[in-house]
Design an enzyme around this catalytic site. Structure first.
Site, PDB file in Angstrom:
ATOM      1  N   GLU A  38      -9.268  71.730 -56.359  1.00 16.29           N
ATOM      2  CA  GLU A  38      -9.118  70.826 -57.506  1.00 16.29           C
ATOM      3  C   GLU A  38      -9.429  71.550 -58.815  1.00 16.29           C
ATOM      4  O   GLU A  38     -10.534  72.058 -59.020  1.00 16.29           O
ATOM      5  CB  GLU A  38     -10.039  69.625 -57.328  1.00 16.29           C
ATOM      6  CG  GLU A  38      -9.564  68.707 -56.205  1.00 16.29           C
ATOM      7  CD  GLU A  38     -10.603  67.706 -55.753  1.00 16.29           C
ATOM      8  OE1 GLU A  38     -10.257  66.852 -54.913  1.00 16.29           O
ATOM      9  OE2 GLU A  38     -11.754  67.780 -56.213  1.00 16.29           O
ATOM     10  N   LYS A  71      -4.249  70.103 -44.987  1.00 19.70           N
ATOM     11  CA  LYS A  71      -4.480  69.513 -46.302  1.00 19.70           C
ATOM     12  C   LYS A  71      -5.918  69.798 -46.719  1.00 19.70           C
ATOM     13  O   LYS A  71      -6.802  70.000 -45.891  1.00 19.70           O
ATOM     14  CB  LYS A  71      -4.202  68.008 -46.316  1.00 19.70           C
ATOM     15  CG  LYS A  71      -5.096  67.136 -45.461  1.00 19.70           C
ATOM     16  CD  LYS A  71      -6.463  66.788 -46.032  1.00 19.70           C
ATOM     17  CE  LYS A  71      -6.348  66.116 -47.389  1.00 19.70           C
ATOM     18  NZ  LYS A  71      -7.754  65.806 -47.890  1.00 19.70           N
ATOM     19  N   THR A 120     -12.466  55.840 -60.327  1.00 20.09           N
ATOM     20  CA  THR A 120     -12.314  54.957 -61.478  1.00 20.09           C
ATOM     21  C   THR A 120     -11.078  55.298 -62.313  1.00 20.09           C
ATOM     22  O   THR A 120     -10.756  54.577 -63.248  1.00 20.09           O
ATOM     23  CB  THR A 120     -13.559  55.026 -62.381  1.00 20.09           C
ATOM     24  OG1 THR A 120     -13.774  56.385 -62.794  1.00 20.09           O
ATOM     25  CG2 THR A 120     -14.775  54.505 -61.643  1.00 20.09           C
ATOM     26  N   ASN A 145     -13.352  64.951 -60.716  1.00 22.44           N
ATOM     27  CA  ASN A 145     -14.335  64.387 -59.799  1.00 22.44           C
ATOM     28  C   ASN A 145     -15.301  63.420 -60.471  1.00 22.44           C
ATOM     29  O   ASN A 145     -15.953  62.627 -59.792  1.00 22.44           O
ATOM     30  CB  ASN A 145     -15.091  65.508 -59.088  1.00 22.44           C
ATOM     31  CG  ASN A 145     -14.259  66.104 -57.971  1.00 22.44           C
ATOM     32  OD1 ASN A 145     -14.113  65.516 -56.917  1.00 22.44           O
ATOM     33  ND2 ASN A 145     -13.653  67.262 -58.227  1.00 22.44           N
ATOM     34  N   THR A 203      -4.004  64.437 -50.205  1.00 24.31           N
ATOM     35  CA  THR A 203      -4.737  63.500 -51.081  1.00 24.31           C
ATOM     36  C   THR A 203      -4.702  64.061 -52.499  1.00 24.31           C
ATOM     37  O   THR A 203      -3.788  63.779 -53.258  1.00 24.31           O
ATOM     38  CB  THR A 203      -6.174  63.272 -50.583  1.00 24.31           C
ATOM     39  OG1 THR A 203      -6.816  64.528 -50.340  1.00 24.31           O
ATOM     40  CG2 THR A 203      -6.186  62.441 -49.311  1.00 24.31           C
ATOM     41  N   THR A 233     -13.277  68.718 -46.431  1.00 27.35           N
ATOM     42  CA  THR A 233     -12.412  67.547 -46.372  1.00 27.35           C
ATOM     43  C   THR A 233     -11.018  68.069 -46.173  1.00 27.35           C
ATOM     44  O   THR A 233     -10.188  68.086 -47.039  1.00 27.35           O
ATOM     45  CB  THR A 233     -12.494  66.657 -47.604  1.00 27.35           C
ATOM     46  OG1 THR A 233     -11.835  65.435 -47.296  1.00 27.35           O
ATOM     47  CG2 THR A 233     -11.878  67.195 -48.816  1.00 27.35           C
TER      48      THR A 233
END
Length: 410
Positions: free
Chosen positions: A282, A185, A410, A405, A159, A196
């Site tokens: 991230e 992942k 959006t 994040n 992802t 996650t």
């Protein structure tokens, strides 16, 4: 034990895989993976501790519940978590198992039943699966199955990951060569008790379900349950381990030396994949290893390591290359563990900062330059109380993590 160059879930004998793009992701990147064993597998699994669970976990538990349950395939989509999607989400997960079994039987002439298929999803929560695209993807994935498909499957489950994660090891037991290989992942919403993150592991070793579950539980506790990126535990965490017995030889009994060697190799594989996840956090610029020694118990050592790993002040200091050891000391002191300042010692790499309740003079400029130049760093914390230890992996917390994040949907 020997690491296999480029190894993955398809390194063990009898495993095939594929990764395809079926349009779930607007980017057009791969978003559906399929893993298949040529022979039935015994399987073990661990799932998220989050009380809000994705639909696939309900279905996987259903299919694994029978004592003699076997697994032949795992189908995985990315780009959509199929979580908080109500009863329809569970039905969609079951439908993915049915379509996979049907296509494998039709295209590959494998007699596979829906209850022999496990399913997983990862991505945005609260959005129904686009089942027309998923169905098309399953058909494509079955057609593309190959012994070389492990890397493509690793790409298809990504992802926010920046790179695919795969590894495999080779070991010899009872005079037989066997392998353990996996893909994983994860990059955000990573915290202990899984995250996650998804991980799928295959082995051709001869090992029963009870021993397999025991080995997996041990390995996960020391790997995926010992990483954290942001302290958030996901709704979708899943680790599945399948054994198809194709290596031959004697069965690995749980109380044997062979079992300990198998468990050691499995733990090493899981730790390598877990470190890949932490390093790919991230916005991360550093992989951080936190080694706690001298604890009264392993529970205390792990609690201290995780408290430091989840400290926003520690993580932001590391991003800024600031050797601010006081933040580490403060985090240690608030951990739910037995800690005494007068026995505590802290090192940043080779820079000793604190010893037995007293600060230690060190070259802060050199420490700053070391942090600035390092992609991987180790923090050493000695509690000076007992003999227990634990290691946790995390990453720094950057401005990029906040930006990413803040704008995720959006």
């Amino acid at each position: 034990m020997e690491w296999m160059d480029g190894g993955s879930i398809t390194t063990p004998e009898g495993f095939l895989a594929a990764g395809v793009a079926c349009g779930i992701k607007a980017s057009g990147r791969k978003d559906l993976a399929l893993i298949v064993s040529e022979l039935p597998c015994v399987a073990a699994a661990t799932f998220t501790t989050n009380k809000v669970k994705a639909a696939h976990i309900v279905v996987c538990r259903e299919n694994l519940r029978p004592q003699k349950a076997t697994v032949r395939a795992i189908v995985v989509n990315s780009g959509n978590a199929n979580c908080c999607t109500g009863k329809q989400g569970v039905e969609d997960a079951r439908q993915m198992c049915e379509w996979t079994a049907r296509e494998l039987s039709a295209q590959r002439h494998l007699n596979i039943q829906p209850h022999e298929v496990l399913v997983a999803s990862t991505g945005v929560i609260g959005v129904p699966l686009p089942m027309d695209k998923v169905k098309q993807g399953i058909t494509m994935a079955v057609a593309h199955l190959s012994r070389q498909g492990g890397k493509e499957a690793a790409e298809a489950i990504m992802t926010t990951d920046t790179k695919p994660k795969f590894a495999a090891v080779r070991l010899e037991l009872f005079g037989k060569v066997m392998h353990i290989g996996g893909i994983a992942k994860g990059a955000g919403m990573i915290a202990p008790n899984m995250a996650t993150m998804l991980c799928f592991i295959g082995t051709d070793a001869c090992i029963g379900r009870k021993a397999l579950q025991s080995a997996l539980r041990y390995a996960v506790e020391r790997s995926f349950n010992s990483i954290t990126v942001d302290g958030d535990t996901s709704t979708n965490d899943t680790v599945v381990l399948m054994a198809n017995w194709m290596a031959g030889g004697s069965e690995i009994a749980e109380d044997s030396d062979a079992f300990l060697r198998f468990r050691e190799a499995l733990t090493a594989l899981c730790q390598r994949l877990a470190k890949m996840i932490a390093a790919d956090g991230e916005g991360a610029t550093k992989l951080v290893e936190i080694c706690v020694t001298g604890a009264e118990s392993e529970r205390d050592a792990k609690a201290v390591a995780l408290t430091v790993a989840n400290s926003l002040l520690v993580k932001t200091a590391l991003f800024g290359n600031d050797p601010n050891w006081g933040r580490i000391a403060a985090a240690v002191g608030r951990a739910p563990a037995r800690v005494k300042s007068e026995t505590l010692a802290i090192r940043l790499g080779e820079f000793e900062c604190f010893r037995r309740g007293e600060p230690v003079t060190f070259d802060e400029v050199a420490a700053h330059e070391w942090l600035k130049a390092s992609r991987e760093i180790t923090l050493h914390i000695d509690l000076g109380i007992g003999a227990a230890s634990w290691t946790v992996w995390t990453c720094d917390l950057s401005t990029e993590y906040v930006r990413f994040n803040a704008e995720y949907t959006t």
